[in-house]
Design an enzyme around this catalytic site. Structure first.
Site, short mmCIF file in Angstrom:
data_model
loop_
_atom_site.label_atom_id
_atom_site.label_comp_id
_atom_site.label_asym_id
_atom_site.label_seq_id
_atom_site.Cartn_x
_atom_site.Cartn_y
_atom_site.Cartn_z
N SER A 78 0.87 -1.19 0.00
CA SER A 78 0.00 0.00 0.00
C SER A 78 0.89 1.23 0.00
O SER A 78 2.06 1.15 0.42
CB SER A 78 -0.86 0.00 1.27
OG SER A 78 -1.47 1.27 1.46
N TYR B 12 -2.28 -1.41 10.44
CA TYR B 12 -2.17 -1.58 8.98
C TYR B 12 -0.82 -1.03 8.51
O TYR B 12 -0.13 -1.66 7.71
CB TYR B 12 -3.33 -0.83 8.33
CG TYR B 12 -3.53 -1.03 6.84
CD1 TYR B 12 -4.04 -2.23 6.34
CD2 TYR B 12 -3.26 0.00 5.92
CE1 TYR B 12 -4.27 -2.40 4.98
CE2 TYR B 12 -3.49 -0.15 4.57
CZ TYR B 12 -4.00 -1.35 4.09
OH TYR B 12 -4.23 -1.51 2.74
P1 NAI Z 1 -10.96 -6.59 -0.58
O1 NAI Z 1 -11.48 -6.48 0.80
O2 NAI Z 1 -11.91 -6.75 -1.70
O3 NAI Z 1 -9.89 -7.77 -0.70
C1 NAI Z 1 -9.26 -8.40 0.36
C2 NAI Z 1 -9.43 -9.88 0.17
O4 NAI Z 1 -8.66 -10.58 1.15
C3 NAI Z 1 -10.89 -10.34 0.36
O5 NAI Z 1 -11.25 -11.19 -0.71
C4 NAI Z 1 -10.85 -11.09 1.66
O6 NAI Z 1 -11.80 -12.14 1.75
C5 NAI Z 1 -9.44 -11.63 1.64
N1 NAI Z 1 -8.97 -12.03 2.96
C6 NAI Z 1 -9.07 -11.33 4.11
N2 NAI Z 1 -8.54 -12.06 5.12
C7 NAI Z 1 -8.09 -13.21 4.57
C8 NAI Z 1 -7.47 -14.37 5.11
N3 NAI Z 1 -7.19 -14.46 6.41
N4 NAI Z 1 -7.13 -15.38 4.27
C9 NAI Z 1 -7.43 -15.29 2.95
N5 NAI Z 1 -8.03 -14.23 2.39
C10 NAI Z 1 -8.37 -13.21 3.20
O7 NAI Z 1 -10.09 -5.28 -0.79
P2 NAI Z 1 -8.92 -4.96 -1.84
O8 NAI Z 1 -8.86 -3.50 -1.92
O9 NAI Z 1 -9.08 -5.73 -3.09
O10 NAI Z 1 -7.62 -5.45 -1.05
C11 NAI Z 1 -6.63 -6.29 -1.61
C12 NAI Z 1 -5.26 -5.86 -1.09
O11 NAI Z 1 -4.97 -4.57 -1.57
C13 NAI Z 1 -5.16 -5.78 0.44
O12 NAI Z 1 -3.92 -6.32 0.84
C14 NAI Z 1 -5.19 -4.29 0.71
O13 NAI Z 1 -4.52 -3.95 1.90
C15 NAI Z 1 -4.48 -3.78 -0.52
N6 NAI Z 1 -4.72 -2.37 -0.80
C16 NAI Z 1 -5.96 -1.92 -1.14
C17 NAI Z 1 -6.15 -0.58 -1.44
C18 NAI Z 1 -7.47 -0.01 -1.81
O14 NAI Z 1 -7.60 1.23 -1.79
N7 NAI Z 1 -8.47 -0.81 -2.16
C19 NAI Z 1 -5.03 0.35 -1.41
C20 NAI Z 1 -3.77 -0.23 -1.01
C21 NAI Z 1 -3.64 -1.54 -0.73
C1 BGC Z 2 -6.21 1.47 2.16
C2 BGC Z 2 -7.41 2.25 1.69
C3 BGC Z 2 -7.06 3.70 1.50
C4 BGC Z 2 -5.86 3.83 0.63
C5 BGC Z 2 -5.39 5.29 0.48
C6 BGC Z 2 -5.08 1.70 1.23
O1 BGC Z 2 -3.98 0.98 1.68
O2 BGC Z 2 -6.52 0.09 2.18
O3 BGC Z 2 -8.44 2.11 2.64
O4 BGC Z 2 -8.14 4.39 0.89
O5 BGC Z 2 -4.79 3.08 1.14
O6 BGC Z 2 -5.24 5.91 1.72
#
Ligand code: NAI
Ligand code: BGC
Length: 257
Positions: free
Chosen positions: A145, A158
């Site tokens: 991130s 986080y």
């Molecule tokens: P999301 O919530 O759709 O995806 C996260 C996924 O991880 C979900 O499918 C969830 O079921 C799964 N998960 C959670 N705990 C788990 C576990 N213990 N074992 C297996 N799977 C598990 O959200 P997103 O945004 O797609 O997140 C994906 C990655 O991207 C995360 O690591 C998040 O920190 C990172 N990220 C997201 C950003 C955003 O703005 N959406 C920005 C920066 C990083």
């Molecule tokens: C976080 C989001 C956030 C983004 C920008 C990501 O790592 O999961 O919730 O909006 O950073 O701050």
């Protein structure tokens, strides 16, 4: 099937939703066989599998909690048993829990660190052990991130996890380079996914965030999938030890509200 990932097998954790889902579909469209890992919603993993197959690739689904070492080992073992190889690991699964620092519980601390950091650590270990034994190269891509480097007040767990992922990536790039394994981080800014659902439903918060983003919009999951494809493909062969920021300029223009 031809494509930039033809013949490759990729495990993508947490790929029933969001960024992981888009990466699974993009990889499949480029000829990879993808392993769709999910925690507790098989119907979401099935949707990813169906969309990956519609994109022209192959897919299997494997349940597993990345925060449990037995599950991370099983995920890699089942991948090799069912598909005979595993070339690419995307440590994508992640969670965030927001709270005032003085209210954070030990349970919340453990959960965020265990899913985001310990999970990536031990899954990568299982992935690497197999490659070392088979004498094969590989790619590790961590979904970090902007907060591996940038403050996120009220989300110190986080930040601790993603900051740890930054140094884990750098360390492993050096240790695993001689094995032909590259290790890189993707650092997204604000991407439109379920993790941001609460914020996106609050117009005041959303508008404040958009005002911080020079490109004037949140990122899409497909924006991130394109970068993940580059890092997994031959074009990314000489890239290791780096974080690739993909944030519309947010990191250069962030102000706390
Ligand atoms: P999301 O919530 O759709 O995806 C996260 C996924 O991880 C979900 O499918 C969830 O079921 C799964 N998960 C959670 N705990 C788990 C576990 N213990 N074992 C297996 N799977 C598990 O959200 P997103 O945004 O797609 O997140 C994906 C990655 O991207 C995360 O690591 C998040 O920190 C990172 N990220 C997201 C950003 C955003 O703005 N959406 C920005 C920066 C990083
Ligand atoms: C976080 C989001 C956030 C983004 C920008 C990501 O790592 O999961 O919730 O909006 O950073 O701050």
């Amino acid at each position: 099937m031809a494509g930039r990932l033809a013949g490759k097998v990729a495990v993508i954790t947490g790929s029933g939703t969001g960024i992981g889902q888009a990466i699974a579909i993009r990889y499949a469209s480029e000829g990879a066989t993808v392993v769709v890992n999910y925690l507790e919603h098989p119907e979401q993993a099935d949707e990813t599998k169906a969309r990956a197959e519609a994109a022209g690739g192959k897919a299997i689904t494997i349940q597993g909690d990345v925060s449990k070492i037995a599950d991370t080992n099983r995920l890699i073992d089942q991948t090799w048993q069912q598909l005979g190889r595993c070339d690419i690991l995307v440590n994508n699964a992640g969670i965030e829990i927001g709270a005032n620092f003085w209210d954070i519980t030990e349970a919340d601390y453990d959960r965020v660190l265990d899913v985001n950091l310990k999970g990536a650590f031990f899954l990568t270990q299982a992935f690497v052990r197999r490659l070392r034994d088979a004498k094969r190269p590989g790619r590790v891509i961590n979904m970090s991130s902007v907060h591996e480097d940038m403050v996120f007040p009220h989300f110190p767990t986080y930040c601790a996890a993603k900051g740890g992922m930054r140094m884990l990536m750098r360390d492993l790039a050096v240790e695993l380079g001689p094995l032909g394994i590259t290790v890189n981080n993707i650092a997204p800014g604000a991407i439109s996914t379920p993790i941001n659902a609460r914020m996106m439903a609050n117009p005041t918060e959303l508008n404040a965030l958009l005002a911080n983003i020079p490109l004037g919009r949140m990122g899409t999951v497909d924006d991130v999938a394109g970068l993940a494809l580059f890092l997994a493909s031959d074009d990314g062969a000489y890239v290791t030890g780096s974080t690739y920021v993909i944030d519309g300029g947010l990191m250069r223009n962030y102000h706390e509200q």
